[in-house]
Design a protein around this motif. Structure first.
Motif, PDB file in Angstrom:
ATOM      1  N   PHE A  50      -6.018  -2.416  -6.801  1.00  0.00           N
ATOM      2  CA  PHE A  50      -4.644  -2.255  -7.257  1.00  0.00           C
ATOM      3  C   PHE A  50      -3.712  -3.340  -6.738  1.00  0.00           C
ATOM      4  O   PHE A  50      -2.520  -3.137  -6.636  1.00  0.00           O
ATOM      5  CB  PHE A  50      -4.095  -0.877  -6.850  1.00  0.00           C
TER       6      PHE A  50
ATOM      7  N   MET B 228      -1.497   3.490 -13.844  1.00  0.00           N
ATOM      8  CA  MET B 228      -1.929   3.307 -12.462  1.00  0.00           C
ATOM      9  C   MET B 228      -2.427   4.625 -11.868  1.00  0.00           C
ATOM     10  O   MET B 228      -3.450   4.676 -11.196  1.00  0.00           O
ATOM     11  CB  MET B 228      -0.768   2.785 -11.612  1.00  0.00           C
TER      12      MET B 228
ATOM     13  N   LEU C 297      -8.491   0.060  -2.181  1.00  0.00           N
ATOM     14  CA  LEU C 297      -7.289   0.226  -2.999  1.00  0.00           C
ATOM     15  C   LEU C 297      -6.564  -1.102  -3.194  1.00  0.00           C
ATOM     16  O   LEU C 297      -6.077  -1.401  -4.283  1.00  0.00           O
ATOM     17  CB  LEU C 297      -6.347   1.250  -2.358  1.00  0.00           C
ATOM     18  N   ALA C 298      -6.509  -1.903  -2.126  1.00  0.00           N
ATOM     19  CA  ALA C 298      -5.845  -3.196  -2.237  1.00  0.00           C
ATOM     20  C   ALA C 298      -6.565  -4.080  -3.249  1.00  0.00           C
ATOM     21  O   ALA C 298      -5.953  -4.801  -4.025  1.00  0.00           O
ATOM     22  CB  ALA C 298      -5.808  -3.879  -0.870  1.00  0.00           C
TER      23      ALA C 298
ATOM     24  N   GLU D  95       3.153   2.935 -14.583  1.00  0.00           N
ATOM     25  CA  GLU D  95       2.907   3.881 -13.489  1.00  0.00           C
ATOM     26  C   GLU D  95       1.889   4.933 -13.915  1.00  0.00           C
ATOM     27  O   GLU D  95       1.008   5.305 -13.142  1.00  0.00           O
ATOM     28  CB  GLU D  95       4.222   4.547 -13.084  1.00  0.00           C
TER      29      GLU D  95
ATOM     30  N   MET E 231       0.828  -1.214   0.000  1.00  0.00           N
ATOM     31  CA  MET E 231       0.000   0.000   0.000  1.00  0.00           C
ATOM     32  C   MET E 231       0.854   1.252   0.000  1.00  0.00           C
ATOM     33  O   MET E 231       0.522   2.256  -0.609  1.00  0.00           O
ATOM     34  CB  MET E 231      -0.928  -0.022   1.219  1.00  0.00           C
ATOM     35  N   ASN E 232       1.996   1.164   0.722  1.00  0.00           N
ATOM     36  CA  ASN E 232       2.901   2.314   0.716  1.00  0.00           C
ATOM     37  C   ASN E 232       3.393   2.623  -0.687  1.00  0.00           C
ATOM     38  O   ASN E 232       3.697   3.765  -1.013  1.00  0.00           O
ATOM     39  CB  ASN E 232       4.093   2.069   1.644  1.00  0.00           C
ATOM     40  N   ASP E 233       3.476   1.582  -1.532  1.00  0.00           N
ATOM     41  CA  ASP E 233       3.894   1.791  -2.911  1.00  0.00           C
ATOM     42  C   ASP E 233       2.900   2.679  -3.654  1.00  0.00           C
ATOM     43  O   ASP E 233       3.273   3.467  -4.515  1.00  0.00           O
ATOM     44  CB  ASP E 233       4.041   0.449  -3.638  1.00  0.00           C
ATOM     45  N   LEU E 234       1.625   2.505  -3.322  1.00  0.00           N
ATOM     46  CA  LEU E 234       0.598   3.303  -3.981  1.00  0.00           C
ATOM     47  C   LEU E 234       0.704   4.769  -3.547  1.00  0.00           C
ATOM     48  O   LEU E 234       0.523   5.679  -4.351  1.00  0.00           O
ATOM     49  CB  LEU E 234      -0.791   2.737  -3.625  1.00  0.00           C
ATOM     50  N   VAL E 235       1.000   4.974  -2.268  1.00  0.00           N
ATOM     51  CA  VAL E 235       1.205   6.339  -1.766  1.00  0.00           C
ATOM     52  C   VAL E 235       2.415   6.963  -2.460  1.00  0.00           C
ATOM     53  O   VAL E 235       2.369   8.118  -2.911  1.00  0.00           O
ATOM     54  CB  VAL E 235       1.400   6.335  -0.233  1.00  0.00           C
TER      55      VAL E 235
ATOM     56  N   ASP F 178      -1.267  -5.190  -4.883  1.00  0.00           N
ATOM     57  CA  ASP F 178      -0.377  -4.763  -3.796  1.00  0.00           C
ATOM     58  C   ASP F 178       0.008  -3.306  -3.910  1.00  0.00           C
ATOM     59  O   ASP F 178       0.905  -2.837  -3.213  1.00  0.00           O
ATOM     60  CB  ASP F 178       0.906  -5.606  -3.796  1.00  0.00           C
ATOM     61  N   GLY F 179      -0.624  -2.604  -4.830  1.00  0.00           N
ATOM     62  CA  GLY F 179      -0.257  -1.199  -5.014  1.00  0.00           C
ATOM     63  C   GLY F 179       0.978  -1.045  -5.851  1.00  0.00           C
ATOM     64  O   GLY F 179       1.552   0.033  -5.952  1.00  0.00           O
ATOM     65  N   ARG F 180       1.390  -2.137  -6.478  1.00  0.00           N
ATOM     66  CA  ARG F 180       2.606  -2.066  -7.294  1.00  0.00           C
ATOM     67  C   ARG F 180       2.240  -2.046  -8.767  1.00  0.00           C
ATOM     68  O   ARG F 180       1.480  -2.893  -9.229  1.00  0.00           O
ATOM     69  CB  ARG F 180       3.521  -3.261  -7.004  1.00  0.00           C
ATOM     70  N   PRO F 181       2.769  -1.104  -9.497  1.00  0.00           N
ATOM     71  CA  PRO F 181       2.458  -0.992 -10.924  1.00  0.00           C
ATOM     72  C   PRO F 181       3.268  -1.965 -11.752  1.00  0.00           C
ATOM     73  O   PRO F 181       4.037  -1.569 -12.603  1.00  0.00           O
ATOM     74  CB  PRO F 181       2.833   0.454 -11.243  1.00  0.00           C
TER      75      PRO F 181
ATOM     76  N   LEU G 205       3.667   6.137  -5.352  1.00  0.00           N
ATOM     77  CA  LEU G 205       3.298   6.355  -6.754  1.00  0.00           C
ATOM     78  C   LEU G 205       2.486   7.639  -6.900  1.00  0.00           C
ATOM     79  O   LEU G 205       2.748   8.470  -7.774  1.00  0.00           O
ATOM     80  CB  LEU G 205       2.479   5.163  -7.261  1.00  0.00           C
TER      81      LEU G 205
END
Lengths: 31, 171
Positions: free
Chosen positions: B165, B108, B161-162, B105, A1-5, B167-170, A7
């Motif tokens: 997305f 995303m 968001l999880a 990115e 989730m921190n990766d989304l922040v 793991d939030g990784r693009p 980004l």
């Protein structure tokens, strides 16, 4: 989730900031 | 307040939070021309607001309150409320298979921005502040909501968001 922040915060600035002169003009403080 | 102090506060605010205001703009307004107008309104509004800034809250809190108030008022004038949904409603919607494992990115960010634009207030403001890496206490101070209510919203935002997305990784 921190990766989304990270980004989200990586986005570049789209516009140049306004000068104070422009702001005063828009705010009606200059003639 | 002397105008020199007002100018100094404005300069400091933009130096520290100008980038965040730019990100906020994208999440509030999709049209580039209207976004430019909104940016101008926010800058002028911020500068004007510093004439009455009394330091009873942090500069960051003040800047986000003013920027979000102007942005949401502006958008509310032009967008029908029916186009926006609550966070709870969004949680109930199927994902429609739109999770992309290999999105760039840029894709995303565009997808995240589009998701945020569908939200009404205060959910939109909370998710934006969360993405600026603020905790529930800071968000509560800015929004005026109770910390417990904000924490609950953040929990749901994280889940949303999880889900959308991974793991939030693009990648």
């Amino acid at each position: 989730m921190n990766d989304l922040v990270t980004l989200w915060k990586s986005q570049g600035t789209e516009y140049a900031p306004m000068s104070l002169e422009e702001i005063r003009k828009q705010a009606g403080k200059l003639q | 307040m002397p105008e020199a102090d007002q100018d100094a506060l404005y300069r400091l605010a933009i130096a520290e939070h100008g980038s965040a205001i730019g990100r906020l703009l994208r999440a509030y307004e999709a049209n580039a021309e209207l976004r430019r107008d909104l940016l101008q309104d926010i800058h002028v509004g911020l500068w004007r607001s510093f004439a009455v800034f009394d330091g009873r809250c942090s500069l960051r809190t003040w800047v986000y309150r003013v920027a979000h108030n102007i942005a949401s008022s502006d958008v509310a004038r032009r967008i029908r409320a029916s186009k926006q949904v609550s966070l709870d409603a969004l949680m109930e919607l199927p994902d429609a298979g739109d999770v992309e494992e290999t999105a760039s990115e840029k894709q995303m960010i565009e997808k995240l921005t589009a998701l945020i634009r569908t939200l009404g207030q205060p959910d939109r403001q909370i998710i934006l502040l969360y993405l600026e890496d603020m905790d529930a206490a800071a968000i509560a101070e800015i929004t005026g909501l109770k910390p417990g209510a904000v924490a609950t919203k953040i929990h749901r935002i994280k889940a949303l968001l999880a889900r959308r997305f991974k793991d939030g990784r693009p990648e």
